[in-house]
Design a protein around this motif. Sequence first.
Motif, PDB file in Angstrom:
ATOM      1  N   GLY A 107     -11.227  -1.001  -5.909  1.00 17.81           N
ATOM      2  CA  GLY A 107     -12.166  -0.266  -5.170  1.00 17.81           C
ATOM      3  C   GLY A 107     -13.754  -0.531  -5.735  1.00 17.81           C
ATOM      4  N   ALA A 140      -5.692  -0.159  -8.106  1.00 21.53           N
ATOM      5  CA  ALA A 140      -6.163   0.471  -6.510  1.00 21.53           C
ATOM      6  C   ALA A 140      -7.793   0.928  -7.119  1.00 21.53           C
ATOM      7  N   GLU A 141      -7.891   1.445  -8.142  1.00 19.82           N
ATOM      8  CA  GLU A 141      -9.476   2.022  -8.652  1.00 19.82           C
ATOM      9  C   GLU A 141     -10.177   0.947  -9.017  1.00 19.82           C
ATOM     10  N   TRP A 191       1.064   8.370  -7.261  1.00 20.70           N
ATOM     11  CA  TRP A 191      -0.485   8.130  -7.346  1.00 20.70           C
ATOM     12  C   TRP A 191      -1.215   9.126  -8.111  1.00 20.70           C
ATOM     13  N   ARG A 223       1.010  -1.217  -0.151  1.00 21.98           N
ATOM     14  CA  ARG A 223       0.053  -0.056  -0.065  1.00 21.98           C
ATOM     15  C   ARG A 223       0.792   1.300   0.087  1.00 21.98           C
ATOM     16  N   ARG A 232      -0.708  -8.145  -5.120  1.00 18.49           N
ATOM     17  CA  ARG A 232      -0.248  -7.641  -3.922  1.00 18.49           C
ATOM     18  C   ARG A 232      -1.377  -6.806  -3.067  1.00 18.49           C
ATOM     19  N   LEU A 233      -2.216  -6.294  -3.968  1.00 17.81           N
ATOM     20  CA  LEU A 233      -3.207  -5.399  -3.353  1.00 17.81           C
ATOM     21  C   LEU A 233      -4.684  -6.105  -3.033  1.00 17.81           C
ATOM     22  N   ALA A 248       2.394   1.917  -3.521  1.00 17.28           N
ATOM     23  CA  ALA A 248       1.298   2.131  -4.259  1.00 17.28           C
ATOM     24  C   ALA A 248       1.118   3.902  -4.307  1.00 17.28           C
ATOM     25  N   THR A 249       1.542   4.280  -3.311  1.00 13.33           N
ATOM     26  CA  THR A 249       1.504   6.050  -3.339  1.00 13.33           C
ATOM     27  C   THR A 249       2.334   6.777  -4.104  1.00 13.33           C
ATOM     28  N   SER A 263      -0.597   5.638 -13.096  1.00 13.10           N
ATOM     29  CA  SER A 263       0.404   4.476 -12.551  1.00 13.10           C
ATOM     30  C   SER A 263      -0.411   3.215 -12.638  1.00 13.10           C
TER      31      SER A 263
END
Lengths: 644, 132
Positions: A464, A460-461, A448, A441, A487-488, A444-445, A454
């Motif tokens: 979600g 991540a989007e 961002w 996490r 990973r996420l 991932a920033t 990225s």
Amino acid sequence: MGRSKKESVNRRDFLRGSAAGVAALAAAVTPVGAQDSGKRAAGTPPPMSKQAETGDPVAEVLTTDRPGADFMVDVIKSLGIEYVGANPGSSYRGLHESVINYGGNKNPEFITCCHEESAVGMAHGYSKIEGKPMGVFLHGTVGLQHASMAIYNAFCDRVPIYMTMGNMVDATLRRPGPEWDHSVQDAAELVRDFVKWDDLPASLPHYAESAVRAYKIAMTPPLEPVLLVVDSELQEKGIAENTNLRVPRLTLAMPPQGDAGSVAEAARLLVAAENPVILADRAARTPAGVTLLIELAEILQAPVIDQGGRMNFPSRHPLNQSAQVTSLIAGADVILGLEVGDFWGTVNSFREQLVRSSEPLANPNAKLVSITANDLYLKSNYQDFQRYTEVDLAMAADAEATLPSLIEAVKRGITGDRKRVFEQRGKEFAEARRNALEQARHEATYAWDASPISTARICAETWGQIKDKDWSLVTETVPWISNWPLRLWSFDKHYQFIGGAGGHGIGYAAPAALGAALANRKHGRLTVAIQCDGDLMYAPGILWTSAHHRIPLLSIMHNNRGWHQELMHVQRMADRHNRGITRATIGTTITGPEIDYAKLAQSMGVHAEGPITNPNDLGPAIRRAIEVVEKGEPALVDVVTQPR
Amino acid sequence: MKKSGVFCSVLLTAVTAMAILVFCAEAGSQTSAANKKSETASGNVEKGKELYTSYGCYECHGRQAQGSRTSGPRLSPNPIPLSAFSTYVREPRGQMPPYTNKVVSDADLADLYAFLKSIPQPPSVKDIPLLQ
């Protein structure tokens, strides 16, 4: 179905447009030798008959209510094949017609593809979701040539595909021109190095046996593609009235299991080990494989490194230590490899830089145990088998089929003392897993808010918006998108991940994703692909197939505008050769003009948005696309991305 | 119909290299403040940004030097000290090819470094709901 005789025309006359009646043509036939009334000198060949001299055609009835292809469809239906992907080709026109008319275009249903590579790629993805082969029809010579790369991928990936190819064997029956170009003596030779079995049946009973045999072979680990070459004449010719045809019963072979002694020894090593590591690559052939691997890992409290050939192990399970591969390998005293494609590359480093060098990563005293069906099946020519690995115990067996006996053997060997050791070990891994997620996490920033967007942001989007749905990710994540999903995201079902191409042949991802989506459709799953631009451009007609057959698939473009892997290779060469490092983009990028993938998709009837360059626009676009997909249609979101 | 995934096979080493460089980056963040002025004095951020693209650094390390587990480690923010950066570029230990001063001059390195230093800190995880 009864068979009726009808008047027809000879194939050659049909081409000339001369529809002469059978009786009239038959009258012109003169038996061979009938005109040879005089004596011949010794050694003199007999004179040719008038028919042979003039080439007068012999009438041949071609119309029939019961062509051989109908029986072939009966056999295919008996195998439970739901779909055949194909691009139309005259060498299998008989089968094509029988599938759509006699077979009612259902089980199998004809899936129209714009390229044979796409058809095989679809079958590749379908099989990994559904656990059984999809059919593919291939045109003679050129069709198989188009398909060959995709077949090779499936071969390397140990995936069964049930292929049927047309070929006009009898040269005297071929139509002049293209049919000769599309006919071949040994049709399967082109791909024999990377199919498990092929045959050219000479009769319908022969076809029936070979068709069932081919399915059985394809489904016996290691699972592989098979190819039947089916004579065009056999497809089209009417079935003789008294032909005894029956569909043979299919009995699948039981997967090979490791022998009891080897299993017991492997269990002994694992129980005694202080730092065992389990490697899983193409280990879970079925959902049961995931369950079994969880059980083995938990009773040992041993870390699992999921190498991603399949969805082997839940990504957030405390014992999933895939992120710690290097340190775990280095510290292991026993390494159990389950269907590992490249064991050597896992326990050794290989550096190609100023000099080429390698060194062991694993402790030299570590015991290496391998369970793989690959040891049962190896071919010479293509080199997908990787470096030879010096293991201590090699079971030539299917890993998933061997796991139950291995689990039982491990259970029998665990004492109270060992159990306490295992429990302590497990606590440490649980903490390491939590830390790995936090680390992911944090990483991932970085970038961002960057544009290009990225790959972490894309993942991540997407996560979600799908995490509360029944989803299935059907694209490879290493190396293209930096493995962010694994990973996420939280993967825990077998169909949520299907690995990659196998042979690393580009052009796999788009059709395989659609094939997987086709398999997922009846289960109501939301199929998601993160689609590389360079891959899509190999055969973008797959978009049309998705719209035409209404296959719900969410494609999110990883549009880095290049074949980025090759860009890095050329950069490496430019650097190594000291001739400047600013021109590696030549031949490796897809710019000037930039492709508008949204327009490309829209032109083929697919809902599409993009190109998206602002990361804040990404979430809403994905949401709109999911709404389309959930209505049963494909959708594409074009995202301009970071390289990896 | 082709082709490769050669870099897949070097993933392990790439990850190792990443760990080394990230470690260096974090360590560098603690020590670089004192040397910040001298280390960036000769570098030009804009030129460094151009070189970062034209020299292809972005290919493995990302356009904001964020790195990737599968191609190359993160370089910024908090890059390692310039001297360590220069040494690594000339004599890398992982899969990165060495860049001699024939293709990347010391002045270029200074500009590249200035660009890396200019990249801002990312938002915190706690400020990104999608990462919760």
